[in-house]
Design a protein around this motif. Structure first.
Motif, PDB file in Angstrom:
ATOM      1  N   TYR A 123     -11.670   5.927 -14.654  1.00 12.25           N
ATOM      2  CA  TYR A 123     -12.807   6.296 -13.818  1.00 12.25           C
ATOM      3  C   TYR A 123     -12.670   7.709 -13.252  1.00 12.25           C
ATOM      4  CZ  TYR A 123     -16.421   6.107 -10.265  1.00 12.25           C
ATOM      5  OH  TYR A 123     -17.537   6.390  -9.494  1.00 12.25           O
ATOM      6  N   VAL A 124     -11.479   8.046 -12.725  1.00 12.91           N
ATOM      7  CA  VAL A 124     -11.329   9.382 -12.159  1.00 12.91           C
ATOM      8  C   VAL A 124     -11.402  10.452 -13.256  1.00 12.91           C
ATOM      9  CG1 VAL A 124     -10.067   8.605 -10.120  1.00 12.91           C
ATOM     10  CG2 VAL A 124      -8.791   9.267 -12.139  1.00 12.91           C
ATOM     11  N   LYS A 125     -10.953  10.100 -14.461  1.00 23.13           N
ATOM     12  CA  LYS A 125     -11.111  11.029 -15.591  1.00 23.13           C
ATOM     13  C   LYS A 125     -12.590  11.240 -15.904  1.00 23.13           C
ATOM     14  CE  LYS A 125      -8.696  10.231 -19.288  1.00 23.13           C
ATOM     15  NZ  LYS A 125      -8.002   9.470 -20.365  1.00 23.13           N
ATOM     16  N   LYS A 126     -13.360  10.168 -15.888  1.00 29.31           N
ATOM     17  CA  LYS A 126     -14.790  10.262 -16.176  1.00 29.31           C
ATOM     18  C   LYS A 126     -15.508  11.146 -15.169  1.00 29.31           C
ATOM     19  CE  LYS A 126     -17.629   6.830 -15.179  1.00 29.31           C
ATOM     20  NZ  LYS A 126     -18.388   5.557 -15.203  1.00 29.31           N
ATOM     21  N   LEU A 127     -15.091  11.064 -13.904  1.00 31.56           N
ATOM     22  CA  LEU A 127     -15.719  11.883 -12.874  1.00 31.56           C
ATOM     23  C   LEU A 127     -15.525  13.376 -13.137  1.00 31.56           C
ATOM     24  CD1 LEU A 127     -14.857  10.034  -9.529  1.00 31.56           C
ATOM     25  CD2 LEU A 127     -17.091  10.189 -10.643  1.00 31.56           C
ATOM     26  N   GLY A 128     -14.347  13.734 -13.646  1.00 32.40           N
ATOM     27  CA  GLY A 128     -14.071  15.141 -13.910  1.00 32.40           C
ATOM     28  C   GLY A 128     -13.362  15.868 -12.785  1.00 32.40           C
ATOM     29  N   ILE A 129     -12.884  15.130 -11.777  1.00 34.29           N
ATOM     30  CA  ILE A 129     -12.181  15.781 -10.655  1.00 34.29           C
ATOM     31  C   ILE A 129     -10.863  16.366 -11.157  1.00 34.29           C
ATOM     32  CG2 ILE A 129     -13.273  14.347  -8.916  1.00 34.29           C
ATOM     33  CD1 ILE A 129      -9.731  13.564  -9.671  1.00 34.29           C
ATOM     34  N   ASN A 130     -10.322  17.342 -10.415  1.00 27.52           N
ATOM     35  CA  ASN A 130      -9.055  17.954 -10.839  1.00 27.52           C
ATOM     36  C   ASN A 130      -7.920  17.771  -9.838  1.00 27.52           C
ATOM     37  OD1 ASN A 130      -9.736  19.856  -8.865  1.00 27.52           O
ATOM     38  ND2 ASN A 130     -10.492  21.347 -10.372  1.00 27.52           N
ATOM     39  N   ALA A 131      -8.159  17.004  -8.782  1.00 28.32           N
ATOM     40  CA  ALA A 131      -7.091  16.706  -7.818  1.00 28.32           C
ATOM     41  C   ALA A 131      -7.355  15.341  -7.197  1.00 28.32           C
ATOM     42  CB  ALA A 131      -7.010  17.775  -6.735  1.00 28.32           C
ATOM     43  N   LEU A 132      -6.323  14.508  -7.156  1.00 34.15           N
ATOM     44  CA  LEU A 132      -6.411  13.200  -6.521  1.00 34.15           C
ATOM     45  C   LEU A 132      -5.578  13.242  -5.249  1.00 34.15           C
ATOM     46  CD1 LEU A 132      -7.401  10.241  -6.713  1.00 34.15           C
ATOM     47  CD2 LEU A 132      -5.283   9.718  -7.945  1.00 34.15           C
ATOM     48  N   GLU A 133      -6.237  13.050  -4.118  1.00 36.07           N
ATOM     49  CA  GLU A 133      -5.533  13.037  -2.831  1.00 36.07           C
ATOM     50  C   GLU A 133      -5.318  11.588  -2.424  1.00 36.07           C
ATOM     51  OE1 GLU A 133      -6.670  14.066   1.738  1.00 36.07           O
ATOM     52  OE2 GLU A 133      -6.773  15.766   0.343  1.00 36.07           O
ATOM     53  N   LEU A 134      -4.077  11.156  -2.444  1.00 36.23           N
ATOM     54  CA  LEU A 134      -3.737   9.778  -2.135  1.00 36.23           C
ATOM     55  C   LEU A 134      -3.528   9.599  -0.643  1.00 36.23           C
ATOM     56  CD1 LEU A 134      -1.208   9.024  -5.020  1.00 36.23           C
ATOM     57  CD2 LEU A 134      -3.621   8.362  -4.896  1.00 36.23           C
ATOM     58  N   MET A 135      -4.254   8.655  -0.068  1.00 35.86           N
ATOM     59  CA  MET A 135      -3.999   8.293   1.321  1.00 35.86           C
ATOM     60  C   MET A 135      -2.553   7.819   1.428  1.00 35.86           C
ATOM     61  SD  MET A 135      -7.718   6.558   2.116  1.00 35.86           S
ATOM     62  CE  MET A 135      -7.274   5.917   3.739  1.00 35.86           C
ATOM     63  N   PRO A 136      -1.972   7.793   2.644  1.00 40.82           N
ATOM     64  CA  PRO A 136      -0.515   7.706   2.805  1.00 40.82           C
ATOM     65  C   PRO A 136       0.181   6.692   1.910  1.00 40.82           C
ATOM     66  CG  PRO A 136      -1.529   8.003   4.940  1.00 40.82           C
ATOM     67  CD  PRO A 136      -2.652   7.843   3.951  1.00 40.82           C
ATOM     68  N   ILE A 137       1.193   7.177   1.205  1.00 42.04           N
ATOM     69  CA  ILE A 137       2.025   6.304   0.369  1.00 42.04           C
ATOM     70  C   ILE A 137       3.495   6.394   0.771  1.00 42.04           C
ATOM     71  CG2 ILE A 137       0.466   6.347  -1.618  1.00 42.04           C
ATOM     72  CD1 ILE A 137       2.457   8.346  -2.910  1.00 42.04           C
ATOM     73  N   GLN A 138       3.806   7.126   1.838  1.00 45.41           N
ATOM     74  CA  GLN A 138       5.160   7.034   2.378  1.00 45.41           C
ATOM     75  C   GLN A 138       5.293   5.665   3.046  1.00 45.41           C
ATOM     76  OE1 GLN A 138       4.992  10.500   4.902  1.00 45.41           O
ATOM     77  NE2 GLN A 138       6.183  11.741   3.486  1.00 45.41           N
ATOM     78  N   LYS A 139       6.461   5.077   2.965  1.00 49.04           N
ATOM     79  CA  LYS A 139       6.673   3.711   3.463  1.00 49.04           C
ATOM     80  C   LYS A 139       6.199   3.597   4.907  1.00 49.04           C
ATOM     81  CE  LYS A 139       8.086  -0.490   3.238  1.00 49.04           C
ATOM     82  NZ  LYS A 139       7.169  -1.437   2.596  1.00 49.04           N
ATOM     83  N   PHE A 140       5.293   2.652   5.152  1.00 47.89           N
ATOM     84  CA  PHE A 140       4.685   2.566   6.482  1.00 47.89           C
ATOM     85  C   PHE A 140       4.670   1.125   7.002  1.00 47.89           C
ATOM     86  CE2 PHE A 140       1.188   2.024   3.482  1.00 47.89           C
ATOM     87  CZ  PHE A 140       0.383   1.037   4.045  1.00 47.89           C
ATOM     88  N   GLY A 141       4.382   0.994   8.280  1.00 45.99           N
ATOM     89  CA  GLY A 141       4.298  -0.314   8.922  1.00 45.99           C
ATOM     90  C   GLY A 141       2.976  -0.979   8.594  1.00 45.99           C
ATOM     91  N   ASN A 142       2.937  -1.712   7.479  1.00 40.57           N
ATOM     92  CA  ASN A 142       1.656  -2.261   7.026  1.00 40.57           C
ATOM     93  C   ASN A 142       1.334  -3.626   7.627  1.00 40.57           C
ATOM     94  OD1 ASN A 142       3.601  -3.614   5.512  1.00 40.57           O
ATOM     95  ND2 ASN A 142       3.131  -2.486   3.630  1.00 40.57           N
ATOM     96  N   ILE A 143       2.253  -4.204   8.385  1.00 37.89           N
ATOM     97  CA  ILE A 143       1.970  -5.450   9.095  1.00 37.89           C
ATOM     98  C   ILE A 143       2.024  -5.170  10.590  1.00 37.89           C
ATOM     99  CG2 ILE A 143       2.758  -7.806   9.548  1.00 37.89           C
ATOM    100  CD1 ILE A 143       3.835  -7.890   6.711  1.00 37.89           C
TER     101      ILE A 143
END
Length: 619
Positions: A123-143
């Protein structure tokens, strides 16, 4: 462990310890506000991988793993010209967790590498964007703390009256700055009291994702949180030296001006070193192309300067983006002076409005706040300081209309157009998601304004099909189920997951976005024009903006063309613009964007319907 003369504690082993776990017990003085507790085992703040138990305490141990990885020929892919960036802000799980994605390993790093699927990478390839900004993926307090459970008070917790989901989905609660979030690995689980990260596979799977994206020419930008940390869990800094690592008041209590967690004292030498080490580690170990810094004004200037120096030693093209507010401060100009880009809330508010109830913007035929036609025009040239704006260079202005915060652009428009009430309970999500003609026109005009503005662009996941966040029915006792959400940080459910059936439902808008992305890629003048190449035409209507782009002003005139862009925010009147001499070909109008196939040919004047735009190229 032994302590050297500099106060550094260490343990050396002659053995290979891959697969082994370790943690620290830290003893220290007692006293007002102190939190030393040798009964609590904490992970190493410099952990490359951790294993955590699913509870709000988030107990962790460090796992020792071999991080060697075959990157093949991979390297950074971000362009030297940051004006060309089309950034897609997204959450790892949201991109593939919905059943409509067609992905097998749903909600994971690996799922995002799967080819020939409806969602995710395809899907992101189809859009044609050239940068994907990922919301936080450093280990976090998810509970987070149990809902309305007073027993946590005896354990130093807070009485939770606000989060019936007992979760943090977005990730702005960092626990370990060097470790990827293990819930997004293929063995990730949220089953209570189970362990995440027992074999450290998240490290390899994230590297696989970065390498896959780079092969497609897509840069990877990480959203990082250094201004505050998780505060419900056994965060290691609390138990190593609370008063060193945190801002505290006279009573020894944590200060939380971020409004999110315990404020991290970034100015402390070892805190600063850790932050800089973390940034450079992600660049070296994971080939990350750039960073977006959450609530960046809460990070001291010296630390920001050191980040700049050390990151550019590794990759001079590194992307550094500030969220230029937080803790009561606001300073986009300061970050621009330092060479950083930042989120431009001026264009966001001026184009769509500040809120959909009583502060609408240009696309609705209104001026938000103190904006005027002149100030709105200045957004098109990069909100430059010479025009009364904030930025030294246009590449410092991250132009956007939607982020993870607040309403989606689609919902903002639904509410602002007075066709949906945000207090209504929506029972027919299909009917609600389908754009009305008025909503479609507003979304298209907003997109054309954004993509014809100079400088880098950011869109948020689902913006291209006017995603609506309707609070999904789950086992959580949320009284707002069925209503539109504007702060979905705690919902790891279909409230946030991308429903690709809705992309098909609003395919006309999605194709409009893809056409605008292709237009910017084909003609760099739409992102990288010198200011002298932008000439505004005089128009009488307060909400009719027309400007020329002179291709001969580009440094590379190989594909030099002249363009005319017309933006009509007036909801009631047709915009009439006299065309400069010559024949002009329409490549975008209120219906579609067609960079390579003309839609019509005009010679004397252009008529632009209310709430729409037009782009023409001179033959």
């Amino acid at each position: 462990m032994t302590c050297d003369r500099d106060g550094v504690w260490e343990y050396l082993s002659p053995h290979v310890l891959y697969g082994k776990y370790y943690g620290y017990r830290v003893r220290g003085p007692s006293g007002k506000g102190e939190m030393f507790n040798s009964n609590i085992i904490i992970g190493d703040p410099y952990s490359k991988a951790v294993v955590t138990k699913n509870s709000y305490h988030h107990p962790a141990k460090t796992i020792i793993i071999d991080t060697n990885y075959d990157w093949e020929e991979d390297t950074f892919v971000v362009s030297a010209n940051h004006n060309e960036l089309v950034i897609y802000e997204a959450h790892v799980r949201d991109l593939t967790a919905h059943s409509s994605s067609g992905v097998s390993a749903k909600g994971t790093y690996s799922g995002l590498t799967e080819e020939n699927r409806v969602g995710g990478l395809s899907y992101v390839k189809k859009l044609g964007i050239n940068a994907l900004e990922l919301m936080p993926i450093q280990k976090f307090g998810n509970i987070e703390i149990p809902f309305r459970d007073s027993t946590v008070l005896s354990d130093g917790g807070e009485f939770n009256t606000w989060n019936p989901y007992e979760r943090n989905h977005w990730g702005y609660m960092t626990s370990y700055f060097f470790t990827p979030e293990t819930y997004y690995a293929t063995d990730g689980t949220m089953e209570p009291e189970r362990f995440n990260g027992i074999d450290g596979r998240a490290v390899k799977e994230l590297k696989d994702l970065v390498k896959t994206l780079h092969r497609e020419g897509i840069a990877v930008i990480l959203d990082v949180v250094y201004n505050h940390v998780s505060h419900y869990d056994y965060n290691p800094f609390k138990y190593i030296d609370k008063f060193y690592y945190f801002n505290c008041d006279a009573e020894g209590r944590f200060i939380k001006t971020s409004g999110c967690g315990n404020d991290f004292n970034t100015a402390r030498p070892m805190a600063r070193r850790l932050i800089v080490d973390s940034v450079t580690y992600w660049m070296k170990e994971y080939h990350i192309d750039g960073f977006r810094f959450d609530l960046a004004t809460m990070t001291d200037w010296e630390t920001c300067k050191q980040i700049t120096i050390e990151a550019k030693k590794i990759n001079p093209r590194v992307v550094l983006i500030a969220e230029p507010w937080g803790g009561g401060k606001y300073d986009p100009p300061g970050f621009s002076d330092m060479g950083w880009a930042s989120w431009n809330d001026w264009i966001r508010n001026g184009v769509k409005g500040q809120n959909p109830h009583n502060s609408l913007g240009f696309i609705f035929g209104k001026h938000q706040g103190g904006n005027t036609k002149k100030s709105v025009m200045s957004f098109i040239t990069g909100t430059l300081r010479e025009d009364g704006g904030m930025y030294v260079k246009k590449e410092h202005s991250i132009n956007y209309l939607e982020s993870h915060d607040d309403y989606t652009l689609g919902d903002f428009i639904r509410i602002g157009a007075r066709e949906v009430n945000d207090m209504d309970r929506i029972t027919d999500t299909y009917h609600h998601a389908k754009l009305t003609p008025r909503q479609l026109a507003l979304n298209k005009l907003a997109a054309m304004f954004l993509f014809t503005s100079q400088g880098p662009i950011m869109i948020h996941e689902g913006q291209e099909f006017a995603r609506s966040k309707i609070i999904a029915l789950t086992s959580a006792s949320d009284p707002n189920v069925g209503r539109i959400d504007h702060n979905s940080y705690e919902k790891d459910n279909e409230t946030n997951y991308l429903n690709y059936q809705h992309e098909a439902l609003n395919s006309e808008l999605a194709e409009y976005y893809m056409g605008l992305i292709e237009l910017r890629r084909t003609y760099p003048i739409f992102s990288s024009a010198p200011k002298t190449a932008v000439e505004f035409l005089k128009t009488k209507d307060e909400f009719l903006i027309a400007f020329m782009l002179n291709g001969k002003q580009l440094s590379d005139t190989t594909n030099a063309k002249n363009f005319l862009v017309i933006l009509n925010g007036n909801p009631d009147h047709i915009g009439m613009v006299a065309l400069p001499r010559g024949t002009w070909v329409v490549i975008a109008d209120e219906s579609k964007v067609s960079p390579n196939k003309p839609l019509a040919s005009l010679s004397r004047k252009a008529s632009v319907p209310p709430t729409s735009g037009m782009i023409l190229i001179k033959e």
